[in-house]
Design a protein around this motif. Structure first.
Motif, short mmCIF file in Angstrom:
data_model
loop_
_atom_site.label_atom_id
_atom_site.label_comp_id
_atom_site.label_asym_id
_atom_site.label_seq_id
_atom_site.Cartn_x
_atom_site.Cartn_y
_atom_site.Cartn_z
N VAL A 104 0.84 -1.20 0.00
CA VAL A 104 0.00 0.00 0.00
C VAL A 104 0.88 1.26 0.00
O VAL A 104 1.85 1.35 0.75
CB VAL A 104 -0.94 0.03 1.23
N ASP A 105 0.53 2.20 -0.88
CA ASP A 105 1.29 3.44 -1.03
C ASP A 105 1.36 4.21 0.29
O ASP A 105 0.37 4.33 1.00
CB ASP A 105 0.58 4.30 -2.09
N ASP A 106 2.55 4.71 0.63
CA ASP A 106 2.66 5.46 1.88
C ASP A 106 3.42 6.77 1.66
O ASP A 106 4.27 7.16 2.44
CB ASP A 106 3.31 4.61 2.97
N THR A 107 3.10 7.43 0.57
CA THR A 107 3.74 8.70 0.24
C THR A 107 3.50 9.74 1.33
O THR A 107 2.41 9.82 1.88
CB THR A 107 3.15 9.24 -1.09
N MET A 108 4.52 10.51 1.61
CA MET A 108 4.40 11.65 2.54
C MET A 108 4.75 12.90 1.73
O MET A 108 5.89 13.08 1.33
CB MET A 108 5.41 11.49 3.69
N PRO A 109 3.78 13.76 1.48
CA PRO A 109 4.03 14.88 0.56
C PRO A 109 5.02 15.93 1.07
O PRO A 109 5.59 16.64 0.27
CB PRO A 109 2.65 15.51 0.36
#
Ligand code: ADP
Ligand code: NI
Length: 213
Positions: A104-109
């Motif tokens: 699952v994507d866990d991008t932190m902008p």
């Protein structure tokens, strides 16, 4: 009273009775590490400190609501007259923080989010991470190890959450993956050491289990 002091007092009150690994001491460790990473990265220290303070309040695992932590942080900061744009930044970090499964994507902008996420994950690995895994496992009535169990890399948060594994199984489904998901250079460096310690621990665990240790 500064905004940090007000939030600290409130979060301390809310988490002081919590003993499942999401306690006040965990929050303090995450704050300290997140701030130290943030200094290396030149991030906004107040945003980092506030997000670290709020990060486990109304966590999904216990509240059953994905938005509860976000809403609480926003409402509390608004009640203190904190600027809306900064409150939104803090609350969005709380919202995006957690591990939701291997696939699952866990991008932190933002860099501030990356500092808090790396610090929170760091507390799930190494010697403290091992202690927390068995503490959580005991609380949930999990086995320490189940040699026959199937290990999965989950494509959705629901699958990850509904799964029940042994605590040793949790190392394969999450803890051993965290080092490669660190977002900051400082986070990557510290994670290497803690990861190596977990691998040594697991080698010894399996040796003892198999009668060779
Ligand atoms: P995160 O803050 O990354 O979202 P969690 O809130 O899911 O992490 O977990 C809090 C702590 O409990 C972490 O140390 C985590 O590794 C541990 N934990 C979570 N799920 C399990 C599990 N199924 N078995 C053992 N430990 C777990
Ligand atoms: Ni946490």
């Amino acid at each position: 009273m500064s905004i940090i002091d007000s939030v600290e007092a409130e979060v301390h009150r809310l988490l002081s009775g919590e003993h499942t690994g999401h306690d006040w001491h965990h929050t303090q460790r995450v704050r300290n590490l997140a701030l130290s990473i943030a200094r290396d990265e030149g991030a906004d220290l107040e945003i980092v400190d506030l997000a670290a303070l709020f990060h486990d309040v109304d966590d999904y695992k216990f509240s059953g609501d994905h938005e509860a932590g976000y809403r609480f942080a926003k409402a509390f900061l608004a009640g203190q007259g904190y600027p809306a744009e900064r409150a939104e930044h803090v609350a969005s970090i709380v919202h995006d923080l957690g591990f939701k499964g291997a696939g699952v994507d866990d991008t932190m902008p933002t860099i501030e989010g990356a500092c808090v996420q790396d610090a929170d994950r760091m507390d799930a690995i190494g010697a403290i991470g091992i202690a927390r895994a068995f503490s959580y496992g005991g609380h949930m009535g999990q086995m320490i190890y189940d040699p026959g169990e199937r290990i999965e890399q989950h494509a959705s948060f629901e699958e990850y959450r509904e799964r029940s594994v042994s605590s040793i199984g949790h190392f394969s489904e999450k803890l051993l993956l965290l080092k490669d998901r660190m977002k900051t250079e400082t986070g990557k460096r510290i994670a290497e050491q803690r990861h190596a310690f977990m691998v040594r621990y697991l080698d010894q665990f399996h040796a003892e289990w198999n009668g060779n240790g």
